[in-house]
Design a protein around this motif. Sequence first.
Motif: not given
Length: 308
Positions: A47-53
């Motif tokens: 999820d963090a990768v998908k959100a660009g975090e």
Amino acid sequence: MLSLSTSWLSPRHMEGRDIAREAREMGFEWIEVSHGTKISQLPGLLDAVKAGEIKISSLHNFCPAPVEVMMDAPDAFEFTSPKAWERERAINLTKKTIEMATRFRTDLVVVHVGSVPMKSITMQLEKIVQDGGLYSKEFTELKLQLVAARDKASKEHMDRIRAALAELLPECEKYRVRLGIETRSHYEQIPNQREMAILMQEYHDCPWIGSWHDFGHVQRQANLALLDHEIYLSEIVPHLIGCHVHDVQWPIRDHRTPLTAGGVAFEKLLPMVRPEVPLIWELAPSQKREQILEALAKWKSLFPAHAA
């Protein structure tokens, strides 16, 4: 590319998204998802990768971890095992890691390729060195015994590695993922310096196989007079696709924060590495956050070309 392995981050958090958050707070835009990362942490990291975090530099085999192993055990199944079922399990788990890499938007997977099943003479050598016996008669005789035993067993185990890679290469091509064969800390593990040179020569024209240099692991062998760190690195630099970075407290206590233990001559070695090669700080969970931050600031000052 400078990255921080979840080897240090994952024991500090329950949720994967918190792993990403702390890495960014510390100044790391990239992390490596290591073999010790819990399966329960992977959804949050995705999820963090998908959100660009956060961005993912690499995955370390096996990821996800095998469900039947209840601890962090990247060598639980080996390509070199005399048991066919174990070799098959290692290959299938690696295929899952390759597929997982695409979900994390990275094209790099770090692999351990195996070992020779024998009593650990390396550990005996380490004990002698810790007791001040480097270059003693006992040390020298044991080292010669180790080198001879490894040379005798090399061909059979290298053939098993080639067979495993032959099965993995179609998956690498399908998913466009590269495998980095990691340098190891114990001489019983594969590849040693000669074997790495052989593999890199054999796969020289293959875009999916490269060398992964672990500074701490190689330094541990150098401290036992089994190799010269500078020469080893110079040999594999043309094939290098990534590095694990950590310091060594003499003679064998590795995974220390870089520039804190004085065991690895980064000032001499790092200029040999191309700036575009990913550098992953692979640290023990015992390392202190404040120490890491201080070392990171010093690193950026000393090695600006390797700090992005």
